[in-house]
Design a protein around this motif. Structure first.
Motif: not given
Length: 94
Positions: A1-26
């Motif tokens: 897997m490409e590192l950019k994709q791994s970073f994206g998956q990690a970001l999404r996993m941590l965000r959803t684990t903390k029950h954050l939405t993309q809007e929480d990063f506004s």
């Protein structure tokens, strides 16, 4: 897997684990940019990495470590042992 994709998956996993939405990063990022990061289309700068990590309430190294753990067949203990060994050989006081 490409590192950019791994970073994206990690970001999404941590965000959803903390029950954050993309809007929480506004305050630090647009939803479009966050989405492109999570899809592995872009890579953040160090400054942006720090901002993203602060919203998730983790250290930026945690976000990077998650990325590498998803990308490589490496356990957390092995990764930390390697980093600890590499840092022990460096004088950080200079």
């Amino acid at each position: 897997m490409e590192l950019k994709q791994s970073f994206g998956q990690a970001l999404r996993m941590l965000r959803t684990t903390k029950h954050l939405t993309q809007e929480d990063f506004s305050q630090v990022s647009s939803r479009t940019y966050l989405s492109s990061l999570e899809r592995g289309l872009k890579s953040p700068t160090l400054e942006k990495l720090e901002c993203l990590a602060s919203v998730i309430d983790v250290h930026p190294v945690t976000l990077l470590a998650c990325s590498y753990l998803m990308d490589e067949e490496l356990s957390l203990d092995d990764l930390l042992l390697r980093v600890r060994g590499e840092l022990s050989g460096i004088s950080l006081a200079e």
